[in-house]
Motif scaffolding. Structure first.
Motif, short mmCIF file in Angstrom:
data_model
loop_
_atom_site.label_atom_id
_atom_site.label_comp_id
_atom_site.label_asym_id
_atom_site.label_seq_id
_atom_site.Cartn_x
_atom_site.Cartn_y
_atom_site.Cartn_z
N TRP A 98 -6.91 -6.51 16.27
CA TRP A 98 -5.79 -6.92 15.43
C TRP A 98 -6.17 -8.00 14.43
O TRP A 98 -5.37 -8.37 13.57
N THR A 100 -5.82 -6.76 10.88
CA THR A 100 -4.44 -6.75 10.42
C THR A 100 -3.99 -8.15 10.05
O THR A 100 -3.33 -8.38 9.03
N TYR A 101 -4.37 -9.09 10.91
CA TYR A 101 -4.00 -10.48 10.67
C TYR A 101 -4.56 -10.98 9.33
O TYR A 101 -3.84 -11.55 8.51
N GLU A 118 -5.57 -9.22 6.79
CA GLU A 118 -4.98 -8.48 5.69
C GLU A 118 -3.63 -9.10 5.32
O GLU A 118 -3.30 -9.30 4.16
N TRP A 119 -2.87 -9.40 6.35
CA TRP A 119 -1.55 -10.00 6.16
C TRP A 119 -1.67 -11.36 5.49
O TRP A 119 -1.02 -11.67 4.50
N ASN A 130 -2.98 -11.31 1.79
CA ASN A 130 -2.10 -10.70 0.79
C ASN A 130 -0.68 -11.27 0.86
O ASN A 130 0.26 -10.66 0.38
N ILE A 131 -0.57 -12.41 1.47
CA ILE A 131 0.77 -12.95 1.71
C ILE A 131 1.45 -13.30 0.38
O ILE A 131 0.81 -13.77 -0.56
#
Ligand SMILES: [Zn+2]
Ligand SMILES: [Zn+2]
Length: 479
Positions: A405, A408-409, A411-412, A415-416
């Motif tokens: 994960w 995913t973290y 990426e988040w 791109n916040i």
């Protein structure tokens, strides 16, 4: 042995087995209520500030004051309770700090519903009276979740219970706002935000729920100005086309190379708009040509900035079409959609309608379809705040389990988007900003300013019963 709920029988339990399951089965009321009262009366959950034990503290993630317990609360509160009781037994000075959140939109909606039963709106009663009604509701009905937490057996220090609108906490909100503003991390700007036309407020990205729905994809003809052909654009929200300021294709899409630099005539509005190339276009979607509506779509907004396109807002804050929507001004957005599709059909501009299942964003409080809309709001700059959080995982100081994960973290976090923190509601903290009428200065201050630091103006104009510089002339903001 049976257990009585008679208070007389529930004095300090003499032996721990009082109320244990007997032949007639376990009655939790007799056991749990009695022991909970015993713990509370003895002050066993109270952290003593003079204690020499090493401090151990958990601040409860405050549940909404409108809320009631669900499995998520049961899980996370049980984990907190285990930790706090373990540390208490080890002799640490343990504090589990409880409280509730004022839950702006949710609470306001509860009280608005009650008003509606009396045939009133919040505007009818006015800001002050409305806020007083919410406090009254909170005093009478806001305690459900606290009672439920006690039923769970949570060992919170209830003597210290707080509410997020208490004066101390409200001062802290103002202080944090001012610090972030002074550090350049809070700003006011015109961006695309999620707008709920029913609650009439901006929503953060997290306050929008995406639900798969059966929708339609309308294929619409946009004729070339040169008269030599047309492009076909597919959209799920045809009413927004009234605010189109370009159509876009992917720069490497050979099908449309010859069209670049040409112009099309926007149907219905008769406006000439350019055909542009931008890599954000998904070649696989629809026909490969997309309409660009910078004022009503977050990706189109970004695209519009890259290409310096005009931003034309066509949907008002109440969900009705604006004057910029031409003949459709004043119509509800969904009625406009129907009528507009009819007009396109009549004029031979509607190519086809496809069934199309897609995710529709709706308000997490009232389920109204959210309208992405260009709006002046307050934002927190997220990239500098995400940076230390990224580093913490990169350096291994914080581990994510399971490790897959991590991606995913990252990426988040990388791109916040900036976080919209203003809400146009009455129940909540007001943003500590004042706007000077004569010179247009924005003043962010811990205390109410007496004069404008830029022009010295002290416009004595009545505003909500207070004199001085005009606080919050725009719709009311909440952090
Ligand atoms: Zn809503
Ligand atoms: Zn001024």
């Amino acid at each position: 042995m049976t257990v009585s709920n008679d208070p007389a029988a529930s004095e300090t339990p003499a032996t721990p087995d009082a109320g244990l399951p007997g032949k007639q089965g376990y009655d939790p009321h007799g056991v749990e209520e009695r022991w909970y009262r015993f713990w509370e009366e003895k002050g066993l959950f109270h952290a003593d500030e003079t204690s020499t034990g090493s401090p151990y503290c958990i601040v409860i993630p405050p549940p909404n004051v409108t809320g009631s317990l669900h499995m998520g609360h049961a899980l996370n509160n049980t984990l907190q309770d285990i930790l706090i009781r373990w540390h208490r037994m080890r002799g640490d000075n343990s504090l589990w700090m409880p409280g509730t959140d004022h839950a702006g939109i949710a609470t306001q909606n509860v009280v608005e519903r009650k008003l509606r039963q009396e045939g009133l709106t919040r505007e009818d009663v006015g800001r002050e009276a409305f806020v007083e009604r919410v406090w009254q509701w909170k005093r009478e009905s806001g305690g459900t979740i606290i009672r439920q937490l006690k039923t769970l057996g949570t060992s919170c220090d209830w003597e210290r219970e707080r509410f997020t609108l208490d004066p101390g906490l409200s001062n802290a909100v103002r202080e944090v706002f001012c610090r972030l503003y002074d550090a350049g991390l809070i700003y006011r700007g015109d961006y695309i935000i999620n707008w709920c036309p029913r609650c009439r407020t901006a929503l953060s990205d997290l306050e929008v729920e995406h639900q798969e729905r059966d929708g339609k994809l309308w294929h619409i003809r946009y004729p070339l100005v040169s008269g030599t052909g047309e492009v076909i654009v597919a959209t799920t929200r045809p009413e927004t086309m009234l605010g189109d300021t370009a159509v876009a294709v992917h720069p490497e899409d050979e099908r449309f190379r010859a069209l670049l630099g040409q112009r099309v005539l926007l149907p219905v509005m008769g406006r000439e708009i350019p055909i542009i190339a931008d890599a954000y276009v998904d070649r696989e979607f629809g026909t490969g040509v997309v309409k660009v509506t910078p004022a009503h779509d977050p990706k189109d907004f970004e695209c519009g900035l890259r290409h310096n396109l005009p931003q034309i807002k066509v949907i008002a804050d109440d969900g009705r079409m604006l004057a910029s929507a031409g003949a459709y001004a004043g119509e509800d957005r969904f009625i406009c959609r129907k009528n507009l599709v009819k007009q396109l059909e009549r004029e031979g501009l509607l190519v086809k309608i496809e069934e199309h299942r897609h995710a529709v964003g709706q308000c997490y409080r009232c389920q109204t379809v959210v309208e992405p809309s260009l709006s002046r709001q307050w934002f927190v700059k997220m990239a500098p705040l995400a940076e230390p959080a990224i580093q913490a995982v990169e350096t291994g100081r914080i581990r994510i389990i399971p490790a897959q994960w991590e991606k995913t973290y990252f990426e988040w976090m990388r791109n916040i988007r900036d976080w919209c923190i203003s809400r146009q509601i009455w129940w909540g903290h007001r943003i500590p900003a004042w706007y000077c009428d004569p010179c247009g200065e924005t003043i962010v201050s811990r205390t109410t300013p007496q004069a404008c630091p830029r022009c010295g103006g002290t416009v004595a104009r009545e505003n909500q019963g207070s004199r001085g510089l005009l606080p919050d002339r725009l719709p009311r903001h909440r952090v």
